[in-house]
Scaffold this motif. Sequence first.
Motif, PDB file in Angstrom:
ATOM      1  N   LYS A  23       0.824  -1.206   0.000  1.00 27.83           N
ATOM      2  CA  LYS A  23       0.000   0.000   0.000  1.00 27.83           C
ATOM      3  C   LYS A  23       0.860   1.259   0.000  1.00 27.83           C
ATOM      4  N   HIS A  24       1.930   1.231   0.816  1.00 24.97           N
ATOM      5  CA  HIS A  24       2.777   2.420   0.909  1.00 24.97           C
ATOM      6  C   HIS A  24       3.501   2.698  -0.406  1.00 24.97           C
ATOM      7  N   GLN A  26       2.593   1.819  -3.358  1.00 23.11           N
ATOM      8  CA  GLN A  26       1.621   2.274  -4.344  1.00 23.11           C
ATOM      9  C   GLN A  26       1.278   3.745  -4.127  1.00 23.11           C
ATOM     10  N   TRP A  27       1.173   4.149  -2.874  1.00 24.02           N
ATOM     11  CA  TRP A  27       0.963   5.564  -2.571  1.00 24.02           C
ATOM     12  C   TRP A  27       2.136   6.412  -3.077  1.00 24.02           C
ATOM     13  N   ASP A  30       1.767   6.883  -6.751  1.00 24.17           N
ATOM     14  CA  ASP A  30       0.693   7.850  -6.994  1.00 24.17           C
ATOM     15  C   ASP A  30       1.163   9.279  -6.715  1.00 24.17           C
ATOM     16  N   PHE A  31       1.996   9.427  -5.692  1.00 21.18           N
ATOM     17  CA  PHE A  31       2.514  10.753  -5.361  1.00 21.18           C
ATOM     18  C   PHE A  31       3.426  11.276  -6.480  1.00 21.18           C
TER      19      PHE A  31
END
Length: 563
Positions: A23-24, A26-27, A30-31
């Motif tokens: 999850k991290h 992937q974030w 996205d950032f």
Amino acid sequence: METGGKVMLKVQELRDQFDNLEKHTQWGIDFVERYTKFVKERSEIELNYAKQIRNLSKKYQPKKNSREEEENKYSSCRAFLSTLNELQDYAGQHELVAENLTAQIIAELAKYTQELKAERKSHFHDGRKAQQQIENSWKQLEACKRRFERDCKEADRAQQYFEKMDADINVTKADVEKARQQSQMRHQMASDSKNEYAAYLQKFNQEQNDHYYTIIPNIFQKIQDMEEKRIERLGESMRTFAEVDRQILPIVGKCLDGITTAAESIESKNDSKQVVDSYKSGFEPPGDVEFEDYGQAMKRAVSETSLSNSRGESKPEKPTKRQGKLWPFIKKNKGSGPEDFSHLPPEQRRKKLQAKIDDLNKDIQKEMDQRDALTKMKDVYIKNPQMGDPTSLDPRLGEIAQNIDKLQAEVQKFEGWLAEVEGRMPVKSDPPTKRQSAVFETQNNAPVTNNCAQDRESSPDGSYTEEPSSEPPVKAADPEFDDEFEEEEVLPTIGTCKALYPFEGTNEGTISITEGELLYVIEEDKGDGWTRVRRNEEQEGYVPTSYVEVFLDNNTKGLMTYI
């Protein structure tokens, strides 16, 4: 069982950490994409801003062959033009910012994002694979353990059954032997299961050790390195973001310095002097109006410098209907003006004539340069006949010679008119009593003569040209022309007006005006919405009253002065 539960708990915790890391990361991707989108929008803003600046500069650039080009003689207009040119360079720097943002940040981050996604996918694939492998090994270990446990139980039951059969006296020896063999076989199977379980347990412990101390830490380290690299890459992009703007600051500063220099170059006194030089007419102001004594029953004596209309005083018996005839109905030159510019005031006429002479001299110089070049070419042909026929240049040389003669004749003609203007222009040292108005004739006790007719006869288009006061008395005008003039009485001015809007006088009896033009009022609006005005002696007509602002002067009715 307790040990197995702890192992399963660790595997579950590891799975949870993988989910959190997934999850991290992937974030993080996205950032990066969000920052890339931000830079892209900033680049579009820079492009749009540069485009708007260029369009603005282009919009206010002076058009060719227009009044705006004439305005460039003023320092303020030149400074404004320099400002517009500097804005073009200023817009170019913003276009450069957009280009550098696209090339150095947007394109690079887009490429890096794809690489980052592939690397992340690879790392988590390896982690999932290792996790699946350790889970499979654990399942196999559990299967071996359950089989060993089952075989031990089967061996114990077989041993108990053998002992029971051996103690029973009613059982045959064959049944006892069979039970003994069954018990031995079960013990052997339990022993084999034990050995298999022990071997696989040892193997699992080794794999578990490698999994938790080597494989997983390596995968986590790679993910950590990937994340640190992503953060560093973002930092580099942000530094580049600032550096791209910093790189254009020197050029932008030069553009602003150029605008400041242009502003400092404005010379208000020089601009105002050019306005004076452009619009001064060269006419001398009229002399003082003498006192007229109405207390004596005698003909009024008017001084030489009086501005009253002599024709109006000498012919009071003229019918009223003739006085009311329209001056514009006299045949006029409606073109751009006579060739000698006699329709202009003396100073403006002198400038126009001088400019025409300068243009003609430039044309003569061009023709002479062509003649010299052809003469040299002809000499080369004479010396080297193989290069060309020298006689082939004679027609062109003859044509150039004719052009030069024509231009020189034009120069002489305009120089004659210039000398005439310079000779007629009043001298500032003349006494006031010698001055004459450009429109009104003087009156005295001597017989009245029609000077206007003679002056009109001396101009090609009927415009008035000023005569110095020191000339001898003028001759009588042509009677035929004088008769025509008498039919159209010159009305005195009763005030001035300023054109508020442009008007095209296409109908007969009207006159065209331009916005801001100053004219002289010779007849007020009589309720029909039209005012009669005069520009010069041969340009009179009606204009809409709503198009002009009228200033009537009752105290000086019939008086006209030049600014």
